[in-house]
Design a protein around this motif. Sequence first.
Motif, PDB file in Angstrom:
ATOM      1  N   LEU A 285      67.456 135.473  96.891  1.00  0.00           N
ATOM      2  CA  LEU A 285      67.643 134.583  95.748  1.00  0.00           C
ATOM      3  C   LEU A 285      67.641 133.129  96.181  1.00  0.00           C
ATOM      4  CD1 LEU A 285      70.382 136.359  93.563  1.00  0.00           C
ATOM      5  CD2 LEU A 285      67.935 136.125  93.086  1.00  0.00           C
ATOM      6  N   MET A 286      68.321 132.836  97.293  1.00  0.00           N
ATOM      7  CA  MET A 286      68.365 131.464  97.780  1.00  0.00           C
ATOM      8  C   MET A 286      66.979 130.989  98.203  1.00  0.00           C
ATOM      9  SD  MET A 286      71.934 131.473  99.968  1.00  0.00           S
ATOM     10  CE  MET A 286      71.725 129.750 100.443  1.00  0.00           C
ATOM     11  N   THR A 287      66.211 131.875  98.768  1.00  0.00           N
ATOM     12  CA  THR A 287      64.848 131.517  99.173  1.00  0.00           C
ATOM     13  C   THR A 287      63.985 131.188  97.971  1.00  0.00           C
ATOM     14  OG1 THR A 287      65.027 132.956 101.111  1.00  0.00           O
ATOM     15  CG2 THR A 287      62.810 132.283 100.437  1.00  0.00           C
ATOM     16  N   VAL A 288      64.049 132.048  96.928  1.00  0.00           N
ATOM     17  CA  VAL A 288      63.269 131.810  95.703  1.00  0.00           C
ATOM     18  C   VAL A 288      63.723 130.533  95.031  1.00  0.00           C
ATOM     19  CG1 VAL A 288      62.767 132.700  93.391  1.00  0.00           C
ATOM     20  CG2 VAL A 288      62.772 134.244  95.367  1.00  0.00           C
ATOM     21  N   PHE A 289      65.056 130.316  94.962  1.00  0.00           N
ATOM     22  CA  PHE A 289      65.589 129.109  94.346  1.00  0.00           C
ATOM     23  C   PHE A 289      65.136 127.864  95.104  1.00  0.00           C
ATOM     24  CE2 PHE A 289      69.099 126.026  93.711  1.00  0.00           C
ATOM     25  CZ  PHE A 289      68.952 125.838  92.350  1.00  0.00           C
ATOM     26  N   GLY A 290      65.158 127.959  96.440  1.00  0.00           N
ATOM     27  CA  GLY A 290      64.713 126.835  97.259  1.00  0.00           C
ATOM     28  C   GLY A 290      63.239 126.544  97.073  1.00  0.00           C
ATOM     29  N   MET A 291      62.434 127.596  96.963  1.00  0.00           N
ATOM     30  CA  MET A 291      61.008 127.407  96.729  1.00  0.00           C
ATOM     31  C   MET A 291      60.760 126.763  95.376  1.00  0.00           C
ATOM     32  SD  MET A 291      59.479 130.980  98.269  1.00  0.00           S
ATOM     33  CE  MET A 291      57.832 130.588  97.697  1.00  0.00           C
ATOM     34  N   THR A 292      61.562 127.154  94.360  1.00  0.00           N
ATOM     35  CA  THR A 292      61.426 126.577  93.021  1.00  0.00           C
ATOM     36  C   THR A 292      61.764 125.094  93.032  1.00  0.00           C
ATOM     37  OG1 THR A 292      61.985 128.681  92.015  1.00  0.00           O
ATOM     38  CG2 THR A 292      62.176 126.741  90.619  1.00  0.00           C
ATOM     39  N   LEU A 293      62.873 124.753  93.732  1.00  0.00           N
ATOM     40  CA  LEU A 293      63.252 123.345  93.819  1.00  0.00           C
ATOM     41  C   LEU A 293      62.189 122.526  94.523  1.00  0.00           C
ATOM     42  CD1 LEU A 293      67.074 123.474  94.659  1.00  0.00           C
ATOM     43  CD2 LEU A 293      65.995 122.815  92.496  1.00  0.00           C
ATOM     44  N   SER A 294      61.639 123.086  95.585  1.00  0.00           N
ATOM     45  CA  SER A 294      60.619 122.344  96.331  1.00  0.00           C
ATOM     46  C   SER A 294      59.341 122.186  95.536  1.00  0.00           C
ATOM     47  CB  SER A 294      60.332 123.058  97.656  1.00  0.00           C
ATOM     48  OG  SER A 294      59.764 124.342  97.413  1.00  0.00           O
ATOM     49  N   ALA A 295      59.116 123.099  94.567  1.00  0.00           N
ATOM     50  CA  ALA A 295      57.896 123.025  93.758  1.00  0.00           C
ATOM     51  C   ALA A 295      58.029 122.068  92.584  1.00  0.00           C
ATOM     52  CB  ALA A 295      57.520 124.420  93.246  1.00  0.00           C
ATOM     53  N   GLN A 296      59.271 121.689  92.250  1.00  0.00           N
ATOM     54  CA  GLN A 296      59.474 120.805  91.116  1.00  0.00           C
ATOM     55  C   GLN A 296      58.876 119.430  91.401  1.00  0.00           C
ATOM     56  OE1 GLN A 296      63.660 120.857  90.455  1.00  0.00           O
ATOM     57  NE2 GLN A 296      63.649 122.809  89.368  1.00  0.00           N
ATOM     58  N   THR A 297      58.095 118.917  90.432  1.00  0.00           N
ATOM     59  CA  THR A 297      57.430 117.628  90.584  1.00  0.00           C
ATOM     60  C   THR A 297      57.610 116.818  89.311  1.00  0.00           C
ATOM     61  OG1 THR A 297      55.765 118.650  92.000  1.00  0.00           O
ATOM     62  CG2 THR A 297      55.251 116.472  91.097  1.00  0.00           C
ATOM     63  N   LYS A 298      57.897 115.539  89.490  1.00  0.00           N
ATOM     64  CA  LYS A 298      58.018 114.634  88.347  1.00  0.00           C
ATOM     65  C   LYS A 298      56.915 113.592  88.454  1.00  0.00           C
ATOM     66  CE  LYS A 298      63.052 115.209  88.196  1.00  0.00           C
ATOM     67  NZ  LYS A 298      64.374 114.551  88.309  1.00  0.00           N
ATOM     68  N   ARG A 299      56.177 113.449  87.349  1.00  0.00           N
ATOM     69  CA  ARG A 299      55.105 112.466  87.312  1.00  0.00           C
ATOM     70  C   ARG A 299      55.164 111.722  85.988  1.00  0.00           C
ATOM     71  NH1 ARG A 299      51.748 117.082  88.978  1.00  0.00           N
ATOM     72  NH2 ARG A 299      51.295 116.963  91.203  1.00  0.00           N
ATOM     73  N   TYR A 300      54.546 110.559  85.963  1.00  0.00           N
ATOM     74  CA  TYR A 300      54.390 109.824  84.715  1.00  0.00           C
ATOM     75  C   TYR A 300      53.035 109.129  84.754  1.00  0.00           C
ATOM     76  CZ  TYR A 300      55.937 105.953  87.676  1.00  0.00           C
ATOM     77  OH  TYR A 300      56.056 105.040  88.684  1.00  0.00           O
ATOM     78  N   GLY A 301      52.604 108.650  83.595  1.00  0.00           N
ATOM     79  CA  GLY A 301      51.294 108.031  83.554  1.00  0.00           C
ATOM     80  C   GLY A 301      50.947 107.502  82.181  1.00  0.00           C
ATOM     81  N   LEU A 302      49.682 107.130  82.026  1.00  0.00           N
ATOM     82  CA  LEU A 302      49.166 106.531  80.797  1.00  0.00           C
ATOM     83  C   LEU A 302      47.913 107.266  80.352  1.00  0.00           C
ATOM     84  CD1 LEU A 302      49.440 102.758  81.813  1.00  0.00           C
ATOM     85  CD2 LEU A 302      51.058 104.035  80.393  1.00  0.00           C
ATOM     86  N   PHE A 303      47.610 107.172  79.054  1.00  0.00           N
ATOM     87  CA  PHE A 303      46.380 107.756  78.526  1.00  0.00           C
ATOM     88  C   PHE A 303      45.911 106.951  77.326  1.00  0.00           C
ATOM     89  CE2 PHE A 303      49.954 109.928  76.541  1.00  0.00           C
ATOM     90  CZ  PHE A 303      49.643 109.862  75.186  1.00  0.00           C
TER      91      PHE A 303
END
Length: 261
Positions: A11-29
Amino acid sequence: MRKKLAFIILLMTVFGMTLSAQTKRYGLFFGGSINTMNIDKSLYYDDSEPNTVMGFNHYTLDTTYSVSYRPVDNASVKPNGSVLFGGFFEYMASDMVGLQFELLYNQYGYKLKGTVDQKNILDDNVTTYDYESNLKMSNITAAIMIKVHPVKYLSVDLGVQPSYCFRMTKETKRGPFHKNHVYDSKTEYSPMNVGATGGLTAYWGDVFLSARYTIGFADVLKLKTPYNYTEDGGAGVIKYNYDDVKSKTSSVQLTVGYRIR
Protein backbone atom coordinates in the motif's frame (compact mmCIF):
# COMPACT_ATOMS: atom_id res chain seq x y z
CA MET A 1 2.21 -10.98 10.51
CA ARG A 2 4.42 -11.24 7.45
CA LYS A 3 1.36 -11.06 5.19
CA LYS A 4 0.15 -7.90 6.95
CA LEU A 5 3.60 -6.34 6.70
CA ALA A 6 3.84 -7.19 3.03
CA PHE A 7 0.35 -5.71 2.43
CA ILE A 8 1.28 -2.48 4.25
CA ILE A 9 4.50 -2.19 2.24
CA LEU A 10 2.49 -2.73 -0.96
CA LEU A 11 0.00 0.00 0.00
CA MET A 12 2.80 2.41 0.86
CA THR A 13 4.50 1.67 -2.43
CA VAL A 14 1.31 2.31 -4.44
CA PHE A 15 0.60 5.47 -2.43
CA GLY A 16 4.15 6.68 -3.00
CA MET A 17 3.90 6.01 -6.72
CA THR A 18 0.61 7.95 -6.82
CA LEU A 19 2.15 10.92 -5.03
CA SER A 20 5.13 10.92 -7.35
CA ALA A 21 2.80 10.84 -10.36
CA GLN A 22 0.81 13.86 -9.23
CA THR A 23 1.52 16.88 -11.45
CA LYS A 24 0.27 20.45 -11.27
CA ARG A 25 0.29 22.60 -14.38
CA TYR A 26 -1.26 25.84 -15.53
CA GLY A 27 -1.46 27.65 -18.82
CA LEU A 28 -3.35 29.75 -21.35
CA PHE A 29 -5.56 29.05 -24.36
CA PHE A 30 -7.42 30.95 -27.06
CA GLY A 31 -9.57 30.12 -30.05
CA GLY A 32 -12.98 30.49 -31.60
CA SER A 33 -16.49 29.10 -31.40
CA ILE A 34 -19.55 28.56 -33.57
CA ASN A 35 -22.68 29.35 -31.55
CA THR A 36 -26.40 28.89 -31.94
CA MET A 37 -29.54 28.72 -29.82
CA ASN A 38 -32.60 26.51 -29.84
CA ILE A 39 -35.23 29.26 -29.69
CA ASP A 40 -39.01 29.13 -29.69
CA LYS A 41 -40.78 30.34 -32.84
CA SER A 42 -42.49 33.01 -30.76
CA LEU A 43 -39.13 34.84 -30.94
CA TYR A 44 -39.33 35.11 -34.73
CA TYR A 45 -40.15 38.81 -34.75
CA ASP A 46 -38.46 42.15 -35.41
CA ASP A 47 -38.23 43.92 -32.05
CA SER A 48 -36.22 46.90 -33.30
CA GLU A 49 -39.38 49.04 -33.09
CA PRO A 50 -43.02 48.45 -32.14
CA ASN A 51 -45.66 48.36 -34.84
CA THR A 52 -48.68 50.47 -33.80
CA VAL A 53 -51.97 50.12 -35.66
CA MET A 54 -54.69 52.70 -35.06
CA GLY A 55 -58.35 51.66 -35.06
CA PHE A 56 -61.75 52.94 -34.00
CA ASN A 57 -64.07 51.62 -31.28
CA HIS A 58 -67.63 52.00 -32.60
CA TYR A 59 -69.17 51.41 -29.15
CA THR A 60 -67.30 54.15 -27.30
CA LEU A 61 -66.47 56.32 -30.34
CA ASP A 62 -62.83 56.33 -29.23
CA THR A 63 -59.61 55.77 -31.12
CA THR A 64 -57.98 52.43 -30.30
CA TYR A 65 -54.43 51.19 -30.73
CA SER A 66 -52.95 47.76 -31.29
CA VAL A 67 -49.25 47.44 -30.55
CA SER A 68 -47.10 44.47 -31.59
CA TYR A 69 -43.87 43.54 -33.35
CA ARG A 70 -43.64 42.70 -37.03
CA PRO A 71 -43.24 38.94 -37.58
CA VAL A 72 -40.23 37.61 -39.47
CA ASP A 73 -41.46 35.50 -42.40
CA ASN A 74 -39.42 32.62 -43.88
CA ALA A 75 -37.37 32.76 -40.69
CA SER A 76 -34.34 30.54 -40.13
CA VAL A 77 -31.88 30.42 -37.23
CA LYS A 78 -28.19 30.50 -38.22
CA PRO A 79 -25.00 30.19 -36.13
CA ASN A 80 -22.69 33.08 -35.43
CA GLY A 81 -18.99 33.08 -34.57
CA SER A 82 -16.93 34.52 -31.74
CA VAL A 83 -13.53 34.42 -30.06
CA LEU A 84 -12.73 32.92 -26.65
CA PHE A 85 -9.68 32.96 -24.39
CA GLY A 86 -8.76 32.05 -20.85
CA GLY A 87 -6.49 30.24 -18.44
CA PHE A 88 -6.50 26.93 -16.60
CA PHE A 89 -5.04 25.01 -13.67
CA GLU A 90 -4.53 21.27 -14.18
CA TYR A 91 -4.03 18.67 -11.45
CA MET A 92 -2.96 15.22 -12.63
CA ALA A 93 -3.64 12.58 -9.99
CA SER A 94 -2.02 9.95 -12.19
CA ASP A 95 -0.78 9.50 -15.73
CA MET A 96 -4.35 8.64 -16.80
CA VAL A 97 -6.70 10.89 -14.77
CA GLY A 98 -6.65 14.61 -14.11
CA LEU A 99 -8.84 17.49 -12.99
CA GLN A 100 -8.79 20.86 -14.76
CA PHE A 101 -10.24 24.21 -13.64
CA GLU A 102 -10.74 26.92 -16.25
CA LEU A 103 -11.73 30.58 -16.29
CA LEU A 104 -12.53 32.07 -19.68
CA TYR A 105 -14.31 34.70 -21.73
CA ASN A 106 -16.66 33.31 -24.36
CA GLN A 107 -19.84 34.16 -26.24
CA TYR A 108 -23.13 32.51 -27.15
CA GLY A 109 -25.79 33.66 -29.58
CA TYR A 110 -27.41 33.16 -32.97
CA LYS A 111 -28.48 34.87 -36.19
CA LEU A 112 -32.07 35.12 -37.36
CA LYS A 113 -32.69 35.66 -41.08
CA GLY A 114 -35.91 36.15 -43.02
CA THR A 115 -38.17 38.87 -44.44
CA VAL A 116 -40.36 41.52 -42.83
CA ASP A 117 -43.41 43.26 -44.33
CA GLN A 118 -43.72 46.95 -43.46
CA LYS A 119 -46.72 49.14 -44.31
CA ASN A 120 -46.22 52.77 -45.31
CA ILE A 121 -48.38 54.90 -42.99
CA LEU A 122 -49.02 57.47 -45.77
CA ASP A 123 -50.27 55.31 -48.63
CA ASP A 124 -50.73 51.83 -47.00
CA ASN A 125 -48.35 50.26 -49.52
CA VAL A 126 -46.54 47.21 -48.14
CA THR A 127 -42.79 46.82 -48.69
CA THR A 128 -40.95 43.55 -48.01
CA TYR A 129 -37.47 43.92 -46.56
CA ASP A 130 -34.69 41.40 -46.00
CA TYR A 131 -34.21 41.00 -42.26
CA GLU A 132 -31.25 39.84 -40.17
CA SER A 133 -30.56 40.02 -36.44
CA ASN A 134 -27.35 38.96 -34.71
CA LEU A 135 -27.60 38.27 -30.97
CA LYS A 136 -24.41 37.97 -28.88
CA MET A 137 -24.03 37.04 -25.21
CA SER A 138 -20.70 37.95 -23.60
CA ASN A 139 -19.89 35.63 -20.68
CA ILE A 140 -17.42 35.03 -17.89
CA THR A 141 -17.32 31.23 -17.63
CA ALA A 142 -15.81 28.74 -15.20
CA ALA A 143 -15.34 25.11 -16.25
CA ILE A 144 -14.55 22.03 -14.15
CA MET A 145 -13.26 19.22 -16.33
CA ILE A 146 -12.35 15.58 -15.73
CA LYS A 147 -9.60 14.58 -18.15
CA VAL A 148 -9.02 10.91 -18.95
CA HIS A 149 -5.88 9.99 -20.93
CA PRO A 150 -6.36 6.67 -22.75
CA VAL A 151 -3.00 7.32 -24.41
CA LYS A 152 -0.22 9.76 -23.56
CA TYR A 153 -0.95 12.35 -26.22
CA LEU A 154 -4.77 12.42 -26.02
CA SER A 155 -7.39 13.19 -23.38
CA VAL A 156 -11.14 12.78 -23.23
CA ASP A 157 -12.63 15.82 -21.46
CA LEU A 158 -15.99 15.90 -19.64
CA GLY A 159 -17.31 18.55 -17.28
CA VAL A 160 -19.72 21.28 -16.24
CA GLN A 161 -19.53 24.91 -17.29
CA PRO A 162 -21.38 27.58 -15.26
CA SER A 163 -21.38 31.03 -16.85
CA TYR A 164 -22.53 34.58 -16.19
CA CYS A 165 -23.65 36.80 -19.07
CA PHE A 166 -22.57 40.38 -18.29
CA ARG A 167 -23.68 41.85 -21.63
CA MET A 168 -26.18 40.85 -24.30
CA THR A 169 -26.59 42.80 -27.55
CA LYS A 170 -28.59 42.43 -30.75
CA GLU A 171 -27.72 44.04 -34.07
CA THR A 172 -30.79 44.33 -36.32
CA LYS A 173 -30.86 45.07 -40.06
CA ARG A 174 -34.19 45.54 -41.83
CA GLY A 175 -33.63 46.76 -45.36
CA PRO A 176 -31.97 50.20 -45.02
CA PHE A 177 -32.70 50.36 -41.27
CA HIS A 178 -30.01 49.43 -38.76
CA LYS A 179 -30.23 49.31 -34.96
CA ASN A 180 -28.20 48.06 -31.99
CA HIS A 181 -29.93 47.08 -28.77
CA VAL A 182 -28.38 46.33 -25.35
CA TYR A 183 -30.52 43.91 -23.31
CA ASP A 184 -31.54 44.54 -19.71
CA SER A 185 -30.44 41.65 -17.46
CA LYS A 186 -33.26 42.35 -14.99
CA THR A 187 -36.11 41.98 -17.48
CA GLU A 188 -35.01 40.73 -20.91
CA TYR A 189 -32.74 37.75 -20.14
CA SER A 190 -31.43 35.50 -17.37
CA PRO A 191 -27.67 36.08 -16.86
CA MET A 192 -26.90 32.78 -15.08
CA ASN A 193 -26.51 29.57 -17.06
CA VAL A 194 -25.05 26.12 -16.44
CA GLY A 195 -23.99 23.80 -19.23
CA ALA A 196 -22.40 20.44 -19.89
CA THR A 197 -19.31 20.24 -22.05
CA GLY A 198 -17.21 17.47 -23.56
CA GLY A 199 -14.54 16.89 -26.18
CA LEU A 200 -11.03 15.79 -27.02
CA THR A 201 -7.60 17.34 -26.51
CA ALA A 202 -4.46 16.39 -28.43
CA TYR A 203 -0.99 17.22 -26.99
CA TRP A 204 2.37 17.90 -28.66
CA GLY A 205 4.63 18.40 -25.69
CA ASP A 206 3.15 21.35 -23.82
CA VAL A 207 1.18 22.63 -26.81
CA PHE A 208 -2.37 21.30 -27.21
CA LEU A 209 -5.38 21.54 -29.50
CA SER A 210 -8.83 21.08 -27.96
CA ALA A 211 -12.27 20.60 -29.56
CA ARG A 212 -15.45 20.70 -27.45
CA TYR A 213 -19.21 20.83 -27.66
CA THR A 214 -21.15 22.72 -24.97
CA ILE A 215 -24.89 22.85 -24.35
CA GLY A 216 -26.66 25.05 -21.80
CA PHE A 217 -29.49 23.91 -19.55
CA ALA A 218 -31.16 27.30 -18.91
CA ASP A 219 -33.62 29.20 -21.11
CA VAL A 220 -31.83 32.54 -21.18
CA LEU A 221 -34.19 34.79 -23.18
CA LYS A 222 -37.50 36.32 -22.16
CA LEU A 223 -40.35 36.98 -24.59
CA LYS A 224 -40.95 40.72 -24.95
CA THR A 225 -44.65 41.47 -25.56
CA PRO A 226 -45.69 45.13 -26.02
CA TYR A 227 -49.14 46.50 -25.20
CA ASN A 228 -50.84 49.89 -24.88
CA TYR A 229 -52.15 51.24 -21.62
CA THR A 230 -53.52 54.53 -20.26
CA GLU A 231 -52.46 55.77 -16.84
CA ASP A 232 -54.14 58.60 -14.87
CA GLY A 233 -56.12 59.68 -17.87
CA GLY A 234 -53.00 60.30 -19.97
CA ALA A 235 -52.25 59.27 -23.52
CA GLY A 236 -51.64 55.65 -24.46
CA VAL A 237 -48.12 54.51 -23.54
CA ILE A 238 -46.32 51.35 -24.69
CA LYS A 239 -45.53 48.90 -21.89
CA TYR A 240 -43.89 45.47 -22.02
CA ASN A 241 -44.48 42.06 -20.54
CA TYR A 242 -41.57 39.62 -20.20
CA ASP A 243 -42.10 35.87 -20.08
CA ASP A 244 -39.63 32.97 -20.04
CA VAL A 245 -39.36 31.29 -23.43
CA LYS A 246 -37.42 28.34 -24.85
CA SER A 247 -33.91 29.56 -25.68
CA LYS A 248 -31.08 27.14 -24.83
CA THR A 249 -27.50 27.83 -25.92
CA SER A 250 -25.07 25.51 -27.69
CA SER A 251 -21.55 25.98 -28.98
CA VAL A 252 -18.73 24.18 -30.79
CA GLN A 253 -15.33 25.40 -29.55
CA LEU A 254 -11.84 24.97 -31.00
CA THR A 255 -8.85 26.24 -28.99
CA VAL A 256 -5.07 26.05 -28.97
CA GLY A 257 -3.09 26.44 -25.76
CA TYR A 258 0.15 26.04 -23.88
CA ARG A 259 0.85 24.19 -20.60
CA ILE A 260 3.43 25.67 -18.24
CA ARG A 261 5.00 23.00 -16.04
